[in-house]
Design a protein around this motif. Structure first.
Motif, PDB file in Angstrom:
ATOM      1  N   ILE A   1       0.836  -1.203   0.000  1.00 47.66           N
ATOM      2  CA  ILE A   1       0.000   0.000   0.000  1.00 47.66           C
ATOM      3  C   ILE A   1       0.866   1.246   0.000  1.00 47.66           C
ATOM      4  CG2 ILE A   1      -1.810   1.274   1.218  1.00 47.66           C
ATOM      5  CD1 ILE A   1      -2.772  -1.310   2.383  1.00 47.66           C
TER       6      ILE A   1
ATOM      7  N   ARG B   1       1.085   4.155  -3.067  1.00 46.85           N
ATOM      8  CA  ARG B   1       0.190   5.206  -2.609  1.00 46.85           C
ATOM      9  C   ARG B   1       0.071   6.365  -3.608  1.00 46.85           C
ATOM     10  NH1 ARG B   1       0.594   9.441   0.970  1.00 46.85           N
ATOM     11  NH2 ARG B   1       2.829   9.181   1.239  1.00 46.85           N
TER      12      ARG B   1
ATOM     13  N   ILE C   1      -2.907   6.231  -6.571  1.00 50.08           N
ATOM     14  CA  ILE C   1      -4.300   5.853  -6.325  1.00 50.08           C
ATOM     15  C   ILE C   1      -5.241   6.369  -7.406  1.00 50.08           C
ATOM     16  CG2 ILE C   1      -4.383   5.430  -3.854  1.00 50.08           C
ATOM     17  CD1 ILE C   1      -5.025   8.340  -3.431  1.00 50.08           C
TER      18      ILE C   1
ATOM     19  N   SER D   1      -6.323   2.426  -8.362  1.00 55.51           N
ATOM     20  CA  SER D   1      -6.659   2.379  -6.934  1.00 55.51           C
ATOM     21  C   SER D   1      -6.618   0.952  -6.386  1.00 55.51           C
ATOM     22  CB  SER D   1      -8.035   3.001  -6.707  1.00 55.51           C
ATOM     23  OG  SER D   1      -8.990   2.370  -7.525  1.00 55.51           O
TER      24      SER D   1
ATOM     25  N   VAL E   1      -3.934  -0.302  -4.069  1.00 55.98           N
ATOM     26  CA  VAL E   1      -3.981   0.105  -2.669  1.00 55.98           C
ATOM     27  C   VAL E   1      -5.152  -0.552  -1.942  1.00 55.98           C
ATOM     28  CG1 VAL E   1      -4.363   2.089  -1.178  1.00 55.98           C
ATOM     29  CG2 VAL E   1      -2.848   2.281  -3.133  1.00 55.98           C
ATOM     30  N   THR E   2      -6.302  -0.608  -2.635  1.00 60.44           N
ATOM     31  CA  THR E   2      -7.481  -1.141  -1.958  1.00 60.44           C
ATOM     32  C   THR E   2      -7.372  -2.637  -1.703  1.00 60.44           C
ATOM     33  OG1 THR E   2      -8.505  -1.198  -4.115  1.00 60.44           O
ATOM     34  CG2 THR E   2      -9.151   0.594  -2.673  1.00 60.44           C
TER      35      THR E   2
ATOM     36  N   GLY F   1      -5.272  -3.698   1.236  1.00 61.31           N
ATOM     37  CA  GLY F   1      -5.988  -3.248   2.430  1.00 61.31           C
ATOM     38  C   GLY F   1      -7.077  -4.230   2.824  1.00 61.31           C
ATOM     39  N   VAL F   2      -7.780  -4.761   1.804  1.00 55.59           N
ATOM     40  CA  VAL F   2      -8.814  -5.745   2.092  1.00 55.59           C
ATOM     41  C   VAL F   2      -8.208  -6.964   2.795  1.00 55.59           C
ATOM     42  CG1 VAL F   2     -10.456  -7.360   1.064  1.00 55.59           C
ATOM     43  CG2 VAL F   2     -10.341  -4.993   0.255  1.00 55.59           C
TER      44      VAL F   2
END
Lengths: 325, 552, 288
Positions: free
Chosen positions: C242, C246, C249, C253, C256-257, C260-261
């Motif tokens: 991430i 960064r 994004i 995106s 990064v997403t 995170g999930v």
């Protein structure tokens, strides 16, 4: 008068804690491989042994450790945290420039989370199996599990990039001219997303605890007494139950100050918020030790002040704490 | 005859449990006339408190009234909406609860908590309500009421808090006062004062009272009429005196028989000669126990819990120490067992100087003295099986060879009246009485020369209490045990002891054999203590006197 | 009385297990968690190779060219990075939680059992550690002593133990006053036995719950550090993916997403298990 005595006691203890932080700081510099001079020399692209010895003497690094510690503490108590060779400025100056931004973020997120968390908790406890109650539980789970920097990025994508409601970065719009109000408005506009992001973790924590605390208090004997008096349900909850349910929540909030500051470091990085966290990161990457330790000292100070405030609020709420002195 | 003030008709209350709705009160009917005192008596779980809460409309959320009517001045309270009920609650019908320690809101002053009711129901302004609250505190004999109205509950004693509750309950001059075990958590002398206050105030204001209790002695002293409940049902009712003298239902008979009531003893024929005790097992001299109490400004002060007491116990006998909470009786006993540190004195048990021991010697000496504790719910380690609980001292103190311990434990289970296969079970699978039997087995395991019973039956219902007392006495006869029996309950003490020591604020104020202490107490405190105990016999005597004076 | 012989002995732990089994959310959390553990252990075998290798054009969207989760700004396979990162997250999480619980129980148990001067000293020590802003302090440690996984684990452990110490002490203070502890002392149990065999087993429930939550917070902590770039640059980790993507994004995106999930689901599963344990071990809820 008893109150003043307690206040003086607490402040004395806070000063002791701060000195302990300084001792720790000092120990870490001494334990870490290489000293400041090595770093300075590296920054200068190498220096000869003579110059290095000169700088060492200037810093008192040729003195015995205990003397160094004494003079370090002495200097810090006069707000002299050393000189940053990376920024070429005194550390204190650097920090004072960034501190207000961090304080604004930390305290607004903390207050926002407390108010909303308590409200959610109180309403959820009215009906422990109702939809709001489940929502609070769910939100608490999500708020805890989502990494705060990820939440920040998601909000950024959603509300700055896709729907441009809020600015992407920074603390104020430099193009705005004028007096205090337009400036403050611009800061508030910039503050919304970082505050929501940072607050989200803590709303989750507080609403969950407040719900549990309210449920326990609602089952207590004195709430039964309040009902037996014939009080309206609203008075039973808001007057008799809430004031008793608050202390655990306030205590938890006090313990979270260090976590809020930690979260602020990440949030500041995501939103380019010009606070201590950003400064910390750049100085760590630059191995700017005096600045790093200065920040650690000041953030410990913020935590200590936060704890002091919590203590005072607790004394206001609970007469039993007041009695203990 | 006029209609009763309150009448409950065919009431059925159900609670939600895993298996569905379970009735806790069934087909209960009772009535209350203006100005009289009705007592509802029964053991824990008999449904007496639920009945009271139902009348107040304060049943817990898992409970509901499934059937029946509650008529107050002709109106059915089960059909009223919440708004109407609130105008009755705390105004026309008010209630005081069992736990004065937790029934007042800790974050408001007592004055505010009383004034609040007056503002709510009588529409008084802040100043008027406060002034009235102060005078109510004065009525319930809180000294210096003007100042004490500003006190918080934690700054008051249990007795004072219950007085505050009474002041709050009577603030609006209710027609009915419901008192749910109002003195169970209090000492007997305080109980006597609270009852005297309640009698006086209800007579003055002509308030009808429903008094919920488990104590037949209380019924005898306080009630005009009585309703006896057992497992949710009314088993008997009638005039208090008649029910107590001639109980019809077998349960009422057991209940009255189990009450360890004080019997009036004939005074000894002559002053017993102070004979030198022949076979002294435990000798305590000048035992002093102090605790540090943290005072303000960080200074440590010592609180003297036990103040240089001395006594002896003969082998095979029972010495009871009685006293109220804070008298130091439990501390003294635990100091004898070296479970609390004594600051001075001498304790000689079976020739061993107990206070001189330390380290491993002390640990091994623990096999000589064992304790049966008060609370059957916290005195057994929930993570151990019953058999292992009894075995713990055997293993740790090396009493009995390892090969015999298994049999020893099984043997103990027989002795205390438990089944051998119950050894495998965990504490939460036993009832309160059974747990206390496990506790007794554990105390017996190492063949101690002294057993300390620290309020060993206080937490039990009277019927179970009687069984455990019987067991203790039977074991004493069979095994020639010596008991140091700690209790606040004079009735229990009278039943089991050979000698009594009365403790008051760290001192033994009276010591003697049972007969002389109970029949001819020398000290004023002992006399007060004895007089405070609600007694069926004495109540009957006074009632008879009252009737004879009335008929004259 | 004869029907009593049929009663089965039910230990408190057996009852807790039964309670846990009936909690669907907790069981679901456990299943997800086991899946992630399986991926962390087996993944590198199923998906061999260096996750840092450039495999395709940068910013290949998910699903295209056979890259299920796409590629990042350096053209690295995100799925491969995630699978290799799972091992780091879980290892650091577990190891740091272990350090935390070890220090916390030791300090808390000693403070709660011995009281007096020892308690005073230990609690001041604990308060001191609570004053240090956790992330900043571990950033400093990592910056001064190097960003190895061991150092990160130690840093997280060092800043997280006060919570466990406080809980342990509170439980010890409560339990040491209970009659069964006095009874055990009367039964000749030594101090060591009182601490470890009598009090600690009864104090464990809230500590176990806290330990479970600690694994979750340690994973979040590690993610935070590596997001900031304060991690071993040669080991793939979720936060690092991430952090390094960064800047992009706006264009991609998903880089990064998606990682995170992964963090979110893992920590969520852990806290569901933690909640389940809490309900199962809480005696108040168990009684009826």
């Amino acid at each position: 008068m008893a109150f003043l005595k307690v206040l003086v006691q607490r402040i004395g203890y806070a000063v002791l804690l701060l000195i302990a932080v300084l001792v720790l700081n000092f120990t870490m510099i001494n334990l870490a491989p290489g000293d400041v001079v090595d770093t300075i020399a590296a920054d200068m692209g190498g220096a000869n042994a003579e110059l290095m010895a000169q700088i060492r003497a200037e810093y008192g690094l040729d003195q015995p450790v205990i003397v160094q510690l004494g003079s370090y503490i002495g200097r810090v108590l006069q707000f002299d945290l050393g000189y940053s060779y990376f920024y070429n400025r005194p550390v204190t100056e650097l920090i004072f420039e960034r501190l207000p931004a961090t304080l604004l973020l930390v305290f607004s997120a903390q207050i926002f989370a407390l108010v909303l968390g308590i409200l959610l908790g109180v309403f959820a406890a009215q009906n422990p199996n109702g939809p709001l109650s489940h929502l609070v539980t769910l939100f608490a789970l999500f708020g805890y599990a989502a990494p705060v920097f990820w939440t920040g990025i998601l909000l950024l994508i959603a509300f700055s990039l896709k729907i441009p409601l809020f600015p992407v970065a920074g603390m104020r719009d430099v193009t705005i001219e004028g007096g205090f109000f337009p400036q403050a408005l611009s800061v508030a506009h910039h503050l919304v997303l970082p505050m929501l992001t940072l607050g989200s973790i803590f709303i989750a924590l507080y609403s969950r605890l407040c719900r549990a605390s309210m449920l326990e208090v609602l089952g207590s004997d004195y709430v039964r007494t309040a009902k037996a008096k014939g009080l309206r349900p609203r008075d039973v909850v808001m007057k008799h139950a809430l004031k008793n349910a608050l202390p655990p929540v306030v205590t938890l909030a006090g313990l979270q100050f260090s976590a809020v500051i930690s979260g602020a470091v990440l949030v500041e990085t995501v939103f380019s918020w010009p606070g201590l966290g950003q400064l910390a990161l750049t100085s760590i990457l630059a191995r700017d030790t005096p600045t790093i330790l200065g920040i650690l000292f000041f953030s410990a100070l913020v935590v200590i002040v936060g704890n002091l405030l919590t203590d005072l609020v607790l004394r206001m709420i609970d007469p039993r704490v007041r009695g203990r002195g | 005859m006029t209609d009763p003030l309150l009448s409950v008709e065919n009431l059925r209350i159900e609670l939600a449990a895993r298996s569905g709705m379970v009735p806790v009160v069934d087909d209960l009917s009772l009535y209350l006339n203006a100005g009289e005192t009705l007592s509802i008596v029964g053991e824990s779980g008999s449904g007496k408190s639920m009945t009271a809460l139902a009348v107040m409309g304060l049943l817990p959320s898992i409970g509901q009234i499934a059937q029946g009517r509650i008529l107050f001045e002709g109106g059915d309270m089960t059909q009223m909406d919440d708004e109407t009920l609130r105008t009755i609650r705390g105004n026309q019908i008010s209630m005081i609860f069992q736990e004065p320690m937790t029934s007042l809101n800790p974050v408001y002053t007592v004055g505010e908590q009383i004034a609040e009711v007056l503002r709510l129901h009588k529409g008084l302004g802040h100043q008027e309500a406060w002034a009235r609250a102060v005078s109510l505190l004065d009525d319930v004999r809180i000294p210096d009421a003007k100042r004490r109205a500003r006190a918080y509950p934690h700054e008051m004693s249990g007795g004072q808090r219950q007085r505050v509750m009474i002041a709050m309950a009577l603030a609006c001059r209710p027609k009915i006062l419901i008192a749910d075990e109002p003195t169970t958590a209090l000492d007997v002398t305080v109980q006597a004062e609270i009852f005297a206050l309640m009698r006086e105030l209800s007579r003055e204001t002509n308030t009808a009272t429903i008094l919920i209790t488990h104590d037949m002695g209380v019924v005898a002293e306080m009630a005009d009429r009585v309703v006896v409940m057992y497992r949710g049902e009314k088993v008997e009712d009638g005039a208090a005196e008649a029910v107590i003298r001639h109980p019809q239902h077998p349960y009422t008979q057991t209940l009255i028989a189990s009450v360890p009531h004080l019997t009036i003893e004939a005074p000894p024929e002559q002053e017993p000669e102070p004979v030198a005790k022949s076979d002294v097992l435990l000798s305590v001299r000048d035992l002093t126990v102090q605790f540090p109490v943290k005072k303000r400004f960080g200074k440590r002060e010592m609180f003297t819990a036990v103040n240089g007491i001395s006594f002896d116990i003969e082998r095979g006998k029972t010495l009871a120490i009685v006293g109220e909470s804070g008298s130091g009786k439990t501390t003294a006993a635990l100091a004898v067992a070296r479970l609390v540190d004594a600051q001075a004195g001498q304790v000689t048990l079976d020739g061993t100087d107990m206070l001189g021991l330390d380290g491993e010697a002390l640990r091994l000496a623990r096999s000589k003295v064992q304790v049966i504790f008060q609370d059957p719910y916290s005195s057994l380690n929930p993570r151990l099986r019953a058999g292992d609980i009894v075995r713990e001292p055997l293993d740790n103190l090396g009493a009995f060879p390892a090969s015999e311990r298994e049999d020893r434990v099984a043997d103990l289970f027989d002795k205390v009246g438990l089944q051998r296969d119950q050894m495998r079970l965990f504490p939460h699978q036993f009832s309160g009485g059974q747990r206390q039997r496990i506790s007794i087995a554990r105390a017996l395991s190492t063949n101690p020369s002294l057993i300390i019973c620290d309020e060993a039956v206080s937490a039990l219902d009277v019927v179970i209490q009687a069984q455990i007392l019987d067991l203790l006495q039977e074991l004493q006869r069979d095994l020639d045990l010596t008991y140091l029996f700690i209790s606040h309950d004079l009735g229990v003490v009278q039943q089991v002891c050979d000698e009594v020591a009365v403790m008051y604020m760290g001192d033994i104020v009276e010591f003697g054999d049972r007969q002389s202490v109970f029949s001819a107490p020398k000290q004023r405190y002992t006399r007060d203590l004895l007089a405070a105990v609600p007694s069926i016999e004495r109540a009957n005597n006074t009632q008879r006197e009252r009737q004879t004076t009335a008929s004259q | 009385m004869s029907d009593q012989t049929q009663i089965k002995a039910r230990s408190p732990f057996a009852e807790a297990f039964e309670m846990f089994r009936r909690n669907h959310a907790a069981v679901a959390g456990l299943v997800v968690l086991l899946l992630i553990v399986a991926v962390a252990i087996l993944g590198p075998f199923l998906y061999p190779g260096n996750p840092f290798d450039m495999v395709w054009a940068p910013f290949t969207p998910p699903g295209q060219e056979g890259y299920l989760l796409g590629t990042d700004y350096l053209g690295r396979d995100i799925l491969s990075l995630l699978i290799h990162g799972a091992k780091v997250s879980l290892t650091v999480g577990l190891a740091a939680a272990f350090v935390t619980v070890t220090i916390g129980i030791t300090v808390g148990a000693l403070a709660g059992f011995y009281r007096g001067l020892i308690e005073e000293a230990l609690m001041r020590f604990t308060e001191f550690f609570q004053v240090l802003p956790t992330l900043l302090f571990s950033m400093v440690i990592v910056a001064l002593f190097g960003a190895s996984l061991t150092m990160i684990t130690i840093a997280i452990g060092l800043v997280s133990w006060p919570a466990v110490a406080r809980i342990t002490r509170a439980e010890f203070l409560r339990i040491r006053e209970l009659e069964y502890v006095t009874a055990a002392r009367a039964g000749g149990v030594r101090n060591g036995g009182l601490i470890f065999k009598v009090i600690l087993p009864n104090a464990l429930p809230p500590i176990i719950v806290q330990a479970a939550l600690m694994v979750g917070s340690a994973i979040l902590f590690e993610a935070g550090l590596s997001f900031l770039g304060l991690t071993d640059p040669n080991v793939a980790s979720w936060g690092q993916i991430i952090g390094s993507n960064r800047e992009y994004i706006l264009d991609a995106s998903y880089t990064v997403t998606v990682p995170g999930v992964a963090i979110f689901v893992t920590v969520l599963a852990i806290s569901l298990v933690g909640d389940g344990l809490n309900d199962a071990l809480n005696p108040k809820l168990r009684q009826r």
